[in-house]
Design a protein around this motif. Structure first.
Motif, PDB file in Angstrom:
ATOM      1  N   ASP A 151      17.351   7.955 -47.433  1.00  0.00           N
ATOM      2  CA  ASP A 151      18.135   7.439 -48.563  1.00  0.00           C
ATOM      3  C   ASP A 151      17.377   7.613 -49.883  1.00  0.00           C
ATOM      4  OD1 ASP A 151      19.630   4.604 -46.782  1.00  0.00           O
ATOM      5  OD2 ASP A 151      20.224   6.715 -46.922  1.00  0.00           O
ATOM      6  N   SER A 152      16.061   7.530 -49.824  1.00  0.00           N
ATOM      7  CA  SER A 152      15.258   7.584 -51.042  1.00  0.00           C
ATOM      8  C   SER A 152      15.275   8.954 -51.715  1.00  0.00           C
ATOM      9  CB  SER A 152      13.809   7.183 -50.732  1.00  0.00           C
ATOM     10  OG  SER A 152      13.262   8.036 -49.747  1.00  0.00           O
ATOM     11  N   VAL A 153      15.663   9.995 -50.986  1.00  0.00           N
ATOM     12  CA  VAL A 153      15.648  11.341 -51.566  1.00  0.00           C
ATOM     13  C   VAL A 153      17.039  11.970 -51.614  1.00  0.00           C
ATOM     14  CG1 VAL A 153      13.303  11.653 -50.695  1.00  0.00           C
ATOM     15  CG2 VAL A 153      15.231  12.631 -49.418  1.00  0.00           C
ATOM     16  N   LYS A 154      18.022  11.285 -51.063  1.00  0.00           N
ATOM     17  CA  LYS A 154      19.367  11.850 -50.993  1.00  0.00           C
ATOM     18  C   LYS A 154      19.882  12.143 -52.400  1.00  0.00           C
ATOM     19  CE  LYS A 154      21.360  10.113 -47.481  1.00  0.00           C
ATOM     20  NZ  LYS A 154      22.063   9.189 -46.556  1.00  0.00           N
ATOM     21  N   GLY A 155      20.428  13.332 -52.579  1.00  0.00           N
ATOM     22  CA  GLY A 155      20.932  13.742 -53.879  1.00  0.00           C
ATOM     23  C   GLY A 155      19.894  14.402 -54.770  1.00  0.00           C
ATOM     24  N   ARG A 156      18.620  14.306 -54.399  1.00  0.00           N
ATOM     25  CA  ARG A 156      17.541  14.912 -55.188  1.00  0.00           C
ATOM     26  C   ARG A 156      16.844  16.044 -54.439  1.00  0.00           C
ATOM     27  NH1 ARG A 156      13.153  12.010 -56.462  1.00  0.00           N
ATOM     28  NH2 ARG A 156      13.265  10.669 -54.621  1.00  0.00           N
TER      29      ARG A 156
END
Length: 124
Positions: A62-67
């Protein structure tokens, strides 16, 4: 014996981008899922992203999703991690790993081959 060698780490300012690469030896690369993990000082190693053997399925922390974006090139025996909008909390040693199965999963225990890691440092 499978060998995994990461490259592409370095020092970048917050908001910047880096692309990590992982070169794998062996003729069975296309049969296994691959993953990226990271470990910050004083913290446990954590899941970042994974990709299935065919490359059609991916999953992310979740901490990197989209990045971050994981991809692979089975013809080149390589897996990549494109990291955009980097934050200081992304600072860690990043490891490439090969899954025991064709799926890419988040559990460290499902990976039996690991690279030595590449350092990513994000300054604020």
């Amino acid at each position: 014996q499978v060998q995994l060698v990461e490259s592409g780490g370095g020092l970048v300012q917050a908001g910047g981008s880096l692309r990590l690469s992982c070169a794998a030896s062996g003729r069975t690369f296309a049969s296994y899922g691959m993953g990226w993990f990271r470990q910050a000082p004083g913290k446990e190693r954590e899941f970042v992203a994974a990709i299935s053997a065919s490359g059609t399925s991916t999953n992310y922390a979740d901490s990197v999703k989209g990045r971050f974006t994981i991809s692979r090139d089975n013809a080149e025996n390589a897996v990549y991690l494109q990291m955009n909008s980097l934050k200081p909390e992304d600072t860690a040693v990043y490891y490439c790993a090969r899954s025991m199965y064709s799926v890419g999963v988040s559990s460290l225990s499902m990976y039996n081959y690991w690279g030595r890691g590449t350092q990513v440092t994000v300054s604020s």
